[in-house]
Design an enzyme around this catalytic site. Structure first.
Site, mmCIF file in Angstrom:
data_model
loop_
_atom_site.group_PDB
_atom_site.id
_atom_site.type_symbol
_atom_site.label_atom_id
_atom_site.label_comp_id
_atom_site.label_asym_id
_atom_site.label_seq_id
_atom_site.Cartn_x
_atom_site.Cartn_y
_atom_site.Cartn_z
ATOM 1 N N GLY A 101 -26.815 -33.576 -3.895
ATOM 2 C CA GLY A 101 -25.566 -34.321 -4.474
ATOM 3 C C GLY A 101 -25.054 -34.433 -5.653
ATOM 4 O O GLY A 101 -24.831 -33.179 -6.294
ATOM 5 N N SER A 158 -22.020 -26.156 -8.443
ATOM 6 C CA SER A 158 -23.911 -25.896 -7.560
ATOM 7 C C SER A 158 -24.643 -25.675 -7.751
ATOM 8 O O SER A 158 -24.820 -25.030 -8.822
ATOM 9 C CB SER A 158 -22.096 -24.826 -6.474
ATOM 10 N N GLY A 159 -25.145 -26.266 -7.503
ATOM 11 C CA GLY A 159 -27.259 -25.802 -6.342
ATOM 12 C C GLY A 159 -27.537 -26.207 -7.770
ATOM 13 O O GLY A 159 -28.431 -25.067 -8.452
ATOM 14 N N SER A 162 -19.063 -27.872 -7.492
ATOM 15 C CA SER A 162 -19.714 -27.847 -6.490
ATOM 16 C C SER A 162 -18.936 -27.728 -4.816
ATOM 17 O O SER A 162 -17.691 -27.710 -5.201
ATOM 18 C CB SER A 162 -19.848 -29.113 -5.863
ATOM 19 N N ASP A 175 -18.892 -28.659 -2.214
ATOM 20 C CA ASP A 175 -18.153 -29.648 -1.516
ATOM 21 C C ASP A 175 -16.805 -30.614 -2.595
ATOM 22 O O ASP A 175 -15.919 -31.269 -2.336
ATOM 23 C CB ASP A 175 -18.981 -31.060 -1.594
ATOM 24 N N HIS A 228 -20.855 -38.116 -3.447
ATOM 25 C CA HIS A 228 -21.500 -37.554 -2.701
ATOM 26 C C HIS A 228 -23.025 -37.148 -3.078
ATOM 27 O O HIS A 228 -23.399 -36.524 -3.397
ATOM 28 C CB HIS A 228 -21.005 -36.291 -1.932
ATOM 29 N N HIS A 282 -23.938 -35.296 8.829
ATOM 30 C CA HIS A 282 -23.891 -34.869 7.321
ATOM 31 C C HIS A 282 -24.568 -35.946 6.653
ATOM 32 O O HIS A 282 -25.705 -36.068 6.204
ATOM 33 C CB HIS A 282 -22.402 -34.551 6.962
ATOM 34 N N TYR A 284 -17.337 -64.924 -9.192
ATOM 35 C CA TYR A 284 -19.124 -64.099 -9.986
ATOM 36 C C TYR A 284 -19.175 -62.967 -10.800
ATOM 37 O O TYR A 284 -17.820 -63.030 -11.735
ATOM 38 C CB TYR A 284 -19.080 -63.033 -8.677
#
Lengths: 232, 232, 232, 232
Positions: free
Chosen positions: C27, C44-45, C73, C75, C94, C170, C228
């Site tokens: 994510g 990333s990772g 990332s 993405d 994501h 995906h 609300y």
């Protein structure tokens, strides 16, 4: 013997309850010392909260105990065969994790329905047939390993790219470059199994992800052209 | 009276919320002192976080209270019958655990779809029919026990090998060699019930595991030729 | 650079495991500084329990890294396109959250079956088609963003009112006025996806909530006549 | 005003996240002081971890705020109608708990499939129809309450015996003798909704529990002849 490997195998075994993959003692992790041709595995039926690193059992590639106070896992012979047959794997995990086991009980391969699957496991997760009565009688655990290796050869599946299998009416085995990586793949497998079951519920006519998408995701994480993470 | 047994029954009752088997007070565990012909059971409707070992109630095998400040579980008469009819059991558990109760509400036996089931429960988990209006009127809880015992006899099921039953539109009972073992089987049952429902979802044409595989797993854990764990 | 935004993006990324939306590193969250035309994104990772605010990576709207020790990332290019195309969004998420991903794998829009959905997401959550082999080859991550933006235009969906999309086979992207709001919508989406799957299981002939009810709930929380909460 | 009741309503609201019944702010609990004709309810849209007992809002039976710094829950008018119409209830809960909401989204009554349900809720949990556009326009929240009360009268359901309802495409309301009891019934309802969905999955031809069994369980816990617990 192999104190560092025992520590790694112990730590990897303790990840199984952490990730919710095991109930009671229903799982085991091993890892191999390729040079010595020996592997270290969890003892049989010992509760996780009583396990210690020194309880890990050392076995040779025939599955014989070489060192250890306890009996090794009852699945030791399966691990031994997989180390002999799948030359470059470093660790193996067996669990009864609930979603992967449900697919195993259903006797079906898990199709690759998405990128979560394709990121780690190339193609469908194969489900091997039941052993025959003769195969069970002649050596249940060893023949489980033999059957897995034969199935991978028959279907021409690379065990490095597809590090998971289901044994029909039993449960999953996963493997990896070491014990921790094999556990990682066991977590991935159960998550993938869960989402595959659910997407078939949502769309009973579901079809696998396009091969080009599977390839894209697998190869952005693996091989010479990988660019995911910090090493690419 | 029976202070050690009260402690064991208390501890086993406290395992029910730990394993997620009960909501509120929906469960009870008992254990028997075979020599004295008395059993100890949880009081009725007391919240788990207020229970103490000394709150456990002592009953005779007719289900009458022999000692205790509280009323015994409303299911006491069922426990009493099971102790009379299933001679060698040491502990009994009743819960409304969600997956086993879903099968009970569905009115179906749980087929043995895999080795997780076969490792602990021999053959399908039977689901007994509803009691008739007359049976309910004449003694609901006692007749629940009578019906379970009759069903095991009618189907020729050994309660030691198959330590679990579902009561239609109600929920499960499990038993074992003592209170803790009965809880262990209650955990197994709910896990098995979950995976059986899911594997039918994954494969609506699913069939039980081959008998030879069921036998292999049951007997590698039980009986003279067992080799699982450290005592085999 | 952008220390405050890095802190917000870091905090929002850490919400993903807190809400159970991610397994391992699956994510990423980003947020934009609209004035500077730069956005901050997770590297990333990198494992969540090792992330630090200063590890966040700064990128321009072409997706090029502007500052940071790590690779952004994988993405990132998708995020960049969405910031360019959806002018007033402040943060993007994501994940491979299990229920939303199951719908994505099933290749279906999530119908608006109730007010939980209508309170936050106007109309069905669209599922975009697979990219073609050519689109994947020419730039998988960028074309993912391009496809999402095209689909919203083609269907005339306002991305502010419908802050979520599924990419076929995906997983989901969500967005919001900032990083935290985008995570909020990611949580809503997975809850909505779960209940949509279950209500179809309970009633296979299910139809969406009446439009007038969807409008009532959406507009009691959003726009000039909202009442609300404490600001209405 | 009503400091003790505010404390009870606060405590009951905090049980909703504890029991996993709410995501974010999606729920509210109220309780009535019958003598004064006033009820206390959670403020609208305030996060649970920021709530304090003194934030609870006091309203009259027309739903008007009598005291409090915050706006009352947007569902206040529904609570007010239910207190007027269901004379002997002391507390009301509204949630979007996932399983009960899935049944509401499916637009179906929850059949009484077992004793878990019958122990607390007499007969099926009714699902009321959608409000018309005119009813929504004229007063959505008030007419929700009016519709619930009409449905109970039309079907001749006693709200004391059946303390739960589903609003189509929306979610559940439950009630009880006080705020804590209403939360208890909200927990029961979601558990019952979960098992009802699952037993239909396990047996698509499932039928409700025999009426005689439902009566047995309901009346062993409720009314003059109850014998469950310590007060019977």
């Amino acid at each position: 013997m192999l104190e560092q490997l025992k520590q790694e195998v112990y730590a990897a075994n303790m990840l199984l309850p952490k990730y919710g993959l095991v109930t009671f003692t229903w799982g085991n992790v091993s890892a191999i010392d390729q040079e010595k041709g020996l592997f270290v595995i969890k003892p049989s039926g010992v509760e996780y909260d009583k396990l210690k690193p020194e309880d890990m059992v050392v076995c040779d590639l025939e599955g014989n105990k070489v060192e250890g106070a306890y009996n090794p896992s009852s699945d030791t012979a399966t691990h031994a065969v997989l180390y002999r047959e799948f030359a470059n794997i470093g660790g193996i995990v067996h669990t009864h994790s609930a979603w992967a086991t449900s697919w195993a009980q259903a006797g079906r391969d898990i199709p690759c329905y998405g990128t979560t699957h394709a990121d780690y496991i190339y193609g469908a997760v194969p489900c091997v047939r039941n052993l025959t009565a003769e195969e069970i009688e002649a050596g249940y655990e060893e023949n489980t390993g033999v059957l897995i290796a034969e199935e991978f050869k028959k279907r021409d599946i690379d065990p490095i790219a597809t590090p998971a299998v289901l044994c029909k009416n039993h449960g999953p085995f996963t493997w990896g470059k070491d014990a921790a990586d094999a556990v990682h793949n066991a977590v991935v497998l159960d998550e993938v199994a869960k989402m595959a079951a659910r997407c078939e519920m949502i769309n009973p006519e579901n079809t696998p992800a396009p091969q080009v998408l599977q390839d894209k995701h697998y190869f952005r994480k693996h091989g010479a052209n990988a660019y995911y993470g910090q090493k690419g």
